[in-house]
Motif scaffolding. Structure first.
Motif, PDB file in Angstrom:
ATOM      1  N   TYR A 157       8.077   7.294 -19.610  1.00 49.48           N
ATOM      2  CA  TYR A 157       8.774   7.524 -20.869  1.00 49.48           C
ATOM      3  C   TYR A 157      10.061   6.712 -20.976  1.00 49.48           C
ATOM      4  O   TYR A 157      10.485   6.353 -22.073  1.00 49.48           O
ATOM      5  CB  TYR A 157       9.135   9.007 -21.023  1.00 49.48           C
ATOM      6  CG  TYR A 157       7.958   9.942 -20.873  1.00 49.48           C
ATOM      7  CD1 TYR A 157       6.891   9.906 -21.768  1.00 49.48           C
ATOM      8  CD2 TYR A 157       7.911  10.878 -19.833  1.00 49.48           C
ATOM      9  CE1 TYR A 157       5.808  10.767 -21.632  1.00 49.48           C
ATOM     10  CE2 TYR A 157       6.838  11.743 -19.694  1.00 49.48           C
ATOM     11  CZ  TYR A 157       5.785  11.684 -20.586  1.00 49.48           C
ATOM     12  OH  TYR A 157       4.723  12.532 -20.449  1.00 49.48           O
ATOM     13  N   ARG A 158      10.693   6.433 -19.826  1.00 53.50           N
ATOM     14  CA  ARG A 158      12.029   5.834 -19.841  1.00 53.50           C
ATOM     15  C   ARG A 158      12.027   4.340 -19.516  1.00 53.50           C
ATOM     16  O   ARG A 158      13.021   3.665 -19.747  1.00 53.50           O
ATOM     17  CB  ARG A 158      12.935   6.600 -18.874  1.00 53.50           C
ATOM     18  CG  ARG A 158      13.031   8.070 -19.258  1.00 53.50           C
ATOM     19  CD  ARG A 158      13.957   8.870 -18.368  1.00 53.50           C
ATOM     20  NE  ARG A 158      14.039  10.252 -18.821  1.00 53.50           N
ATOM     21  CZ  ARG A 158      14.851  11.167 -18.318  1.00 53.50           C
ATOM     22  NH1 ARG A 158      15.674  10.848 -17.328  1.00 53.50           N
ATOM     23  NH2 ARG A 158      14.859  12.396 -18.791  1.00 53.50           N
ATOM     24  N   HIS A 159      10.930   3.841 -18.937  1.00 56.91           N
ATOM     25  CA  HIS A 159      10.753   2.403 -18.711  1.00 56.91           C
ATOM     26  C   HIS A 159      12.003   1.718 -18.169  1.00 56.91           C
ATOM     27  O   HIS A 159      12.572   0.815 -18.809  1.00 56.91           O
ATOM     28  CB  HIS A 159      10.325   1.723 -20.017  1.00 56.91           C
ATOM     29  CG  HIS A 159       9.176   2.397 -20.708  1.00 56.91           C
ATOM     30  ND1 HIS A 159       9.349   3.282 -21.754  1.00 56.91           N
ATOM     31  CD2 HIS A 159       7.845   2.353 -20.460  1.00 56.91           C
ATOM     32  CE1 HIS A 159       8.171   3.732 -22.153  1.00 56.91           C
ATOM     33  NE2 HIS A 159       7.239   3.193 -21.373  1.00 56.91           N
ATOM     34  N   PRO A 160      12.464   2.143 -16.992  1.00 58.77           N
ATOM     35  CA  PRO A 160      13.745   1.614 -16.493  1.00 58.77           C
ATOM     36  C   PRO A 160      13.770   0.106 -16.287  1.00 58.77           C
ATOM     37  O   PRO A 160      14.784  -0.541 -16.579  1.00 58.77           O
ATOM     38  CB  PRO A 160      13.939   2.367 -15.175  1.00 58.77           C
ATOM     39  CG  PRO A 160      12.577   2.840 -14.772  1.00 58.77           C
ATOM     40  CD  PRO A 160      11.859   3.112 -16.053  1.00 58.77           C
ATOM     41  N   GLU A 161      12.678  -0.456 -15.787  1.00 57.15           N
ATOM     42  CA  GLU A 161      12.679  -1.910 -15.540  1.00 57.15           C
ATOM     43  C   GLU A 161      12.830  -2.688 -16.845  1.00 57.15           C
ATOM     44  O   GLU A 161      13.679  -3.576 -16.963  1.00 57.15           O
ATOM     45  CB  GLU A 161      11.392  -2.329 -14.831  1.00 57.15           C
ATOM     46  CG  GLU A 161      11.358  -3.813 -14.508  1.00 57.15           C
ATOM     47  CD  GLU A 161      10.051  -4.262 -13.864  1.00 57.15           C
ATOM     48  OE1 GLU A 161       9.948  -5.469 -13.536  1.00 57.15           O
ATOM     49  OE2 GLU A 161       9.149  -3.425 -13.673  1.00 57.15           O
ATOM     50  N   GLN A 162      12.028  -2.319 -17.846  1.00 53.09           N
ATOM     51  CA  GLN A 162      12.078  -3.027 -19.124  1.00 53.09           C
ATOM     52  C   GLN A 162      13.394  -2.768 -19.857  1.00 53.09           C
ATOM     53  O   GLN A 162      13.942  -3.662 -20.510  1.00 53.09           O
ATOM     54  CB  GLN A 162      10.906  -2.598 -20.010  1.00 53.09           C
ATOM     55  CG  GLN A 162       9.544  -2.955 -19.437  1.00 53.09           C
ATOM     56  CD  GLN A 162       8.930  -1.818 -18.616  1.00 53.09           C
ATOM     57  OE1 GLN A 162       9.640  -1.083 -17.919  1.00 53.09           O
ATOM     58  NE2 GLN A 162       7.625  -1.675 -18.695  1.00 53.09           N
ATOM     59  N   THR A 163      13.913  -1.548 -19.716  1.00 57.07           N
ATOM     60  CA  THR A 163      15.158  -1.200 -20.403  1.00 57.07           C
ATOM     61  C   THR A 163      16.334  -1.990 -19.836  1.00 57.07           C
ATOM     62  O   THR A 163      17.142  -2.549 -20.584  1.00 57.07           O
ATOM     63  CB  THR A 163      15.423   0.312 -20.284  1.00 57.07           C
ATOM     64  OG1 THR A 163      14.343   1.024 -20.888  1.00 57.07           O
ATOM     65  CG2 THR A 163      16.719   0.688 -20.977  1.00 57.07           C
TER      66      THR A 163
END
Length: 306
Positions: free
Chosen positions: A51-57
Motif C-alpha cells: 500500500y505504501r510503496h516505499p521504494e517508488q515513493t
C-alpha cells in the motif's frame, strides 16, 4: 547404458548455459531494496509495502543516500527503519518527533515507543538526530537551510485539526536548502467535496495542500499516483481510520475494509525556490524546469479554519 551416460555428460554444459545466463542477468538488489527487504523490518511492516510503496515513493521524492533528510512526526518509525540505515553512512536523518514534555498521553507514548526502537538497534539508528516539532512553540526541526529533503507521511490532517498547518509548513520551508524538496504523502479527499478545515475524517484535498504549501513559499513540482487506491470510497463511518491498519470498527465489516486496503493517498512534492537571480528576468522557456511547466490551476486562498 554407457552411451546414454556419455550423451548426458556432453549435454549438461549446454543445459547449464541458459541457467547461468539467467542468474547473471538477474539484477543485484539496490542498497534501498536490501534495506526494505531487511530482517530488521517485521512481517507486519513489510505487509504494508503493497500500500505504501516505499521504494517508488522515495524515488519519486528523489531521496539519495548522501542527503540530509528530515522526517516529520515519524510515529513508531515505519519509514525511519528504511531511511535511517539508508542514510547512515553518507547522509543525515533528523526525526522531528513529539515533545517529551507534552501533556497528551498519546504523544508521550508515541515518542517513547520510537525512542525504545532507536535504542534497541544502535547499528541501524545510532546516527539519527531527534528534534522536536510541537507547534507553535517548538518548530526547529533542523538547522535552517540544512535539509535536502523534508518528508512527511500522513500528517497534514493532524496539523489541520489543531490549527497548526501554517506553522508546520513554515518550519519545513525554513529547514530546507534553496532547491530542496518537500515530499508529502497524505490521505486524499474527494475533489468534489469542500475541504473540512479541521480534516476530521483524515482526508485532505490535493488543492488544499497545494495552497498550504504555496502560502508558505513553496512551488509545486509534481504529483504521482504511486500510492493511489481507487477502491477507497472515502465515505467511511470512522473516516480514514475505518480502513487498515487501524480498523477502528474492529470486527464489524472487517473483511470488507481489509479488501479495500489502506487509504487512497496523494504523493506530491514541492520545491523551495532558489533566491532571485538574473534568470528571473529571462523568458521562462530558457530556464524553467520541465517538471514545473504546465501547472494546474491552484487556489490562492486557504479556507478559513476559524
Amino acid at each position: 547404458m554407457k552411451k546414454f551416460l556419455l550423451a548426458l555428460l556432453v549435454a549438461i554444459p549446454f543445459l547449464s548455459v541458459p541457467l547461468l545466463s539467467a542468474a547473471a542477468d538477474k539484477p543485484k538488489p539496490t542498497a534501498l531494496q536490501q534495506i526494505i527487504n531487511g530482517k530488521h523490518r517485521s512481517a507486519e511492516h513489510k505487509h504494508r509495502d503493497q500500500y505504501r510503496h516505499p521504494e517508488q515513493t522515495l524515488a519519486f521524492f528523489d531521496v539519495k543516500k548522501d542527503m540530509t533528510v528530515v522526517e516529520i512526526w515519524p510515529g513508531e518509525g515505519w519509514y525511519t527503519e528504511i531511511l535511517a540505515p539508508y542514510l547512515r553512512e553518507k547522509g543525515k536523518l533528523y526525526a522531528a518527533h513529539f515533545s517529551p514534555d507534552h501533556q497528551v498521553t498519546y504523544f508521550k507514548n508515541s515518542l517513547n515507543a520510537f525512542l525504545d526502537k532507536i535504542h534497541k538497534q544502535p547499528k541501524l539508528y545510532d546516527k539519527v538526530e531527534i528534534t522536536v516539532l510541537q507547534p507553535p512553540k517548538q518548530v526547529q526541526i533542523a538547522p535552517d537551510g540544512s535539509a535536502d529533503r523534508v518528508l512527511t507521511f500522513r500528517n497534514v490532517h493532524n496539523w489541520m485539526k489543531n490549527d497548526q498547518a501554517a506553522a508546520v509548513f513554515s518550519a519545513m520551508f525554513k529547514a530546507l536548502k534553496p532547491g530542496g524538496i518537500l515530499g508529502i504523502v497524505e490521505h486524499r479527499g474527494s475533489p468534489i467535496k469542500p475541504q473540512d478545515p479541521k480534516a476530521i475524517s483524515g482526508y485532505v484535498n490535493e488543492d488544499y495542500i497545494i495552497a498550504l504549501a504555496r502560502k508558505a513559499g513553496f512551488e509545486f513540482l509534481a504529483k504521482s499516483e504511486i500510492n493511489a487506491n481507487p477502491k477507497d470510497t472515502k465515505n467511511h463511518p470512522e473516516g480514514v481510520w475505518t480502513l487498515p491498519p487501524t480498523l477502528k470498527l474492529k470486527d464489524k465489516d472487517r473483511e470488507k475494509y481489509l479488501a479495500i486496503g489502506e487509504s487512497d493517498r496523494m504523493s506530491i512534492k514541492f520545491i523551495k525556490p532558489q533566491p532571485t537571480t538574473i534568470t528571473s528576468f529571462l523568458p521562462k522557456q530558457l530556464w524553467a524546469n520541465i517538471e514545473r511547466a504546465d501547472l494546474p490551476a491552484i487556489p490562492a486562498v486557504i479556507h478559513n479554519s476559524k
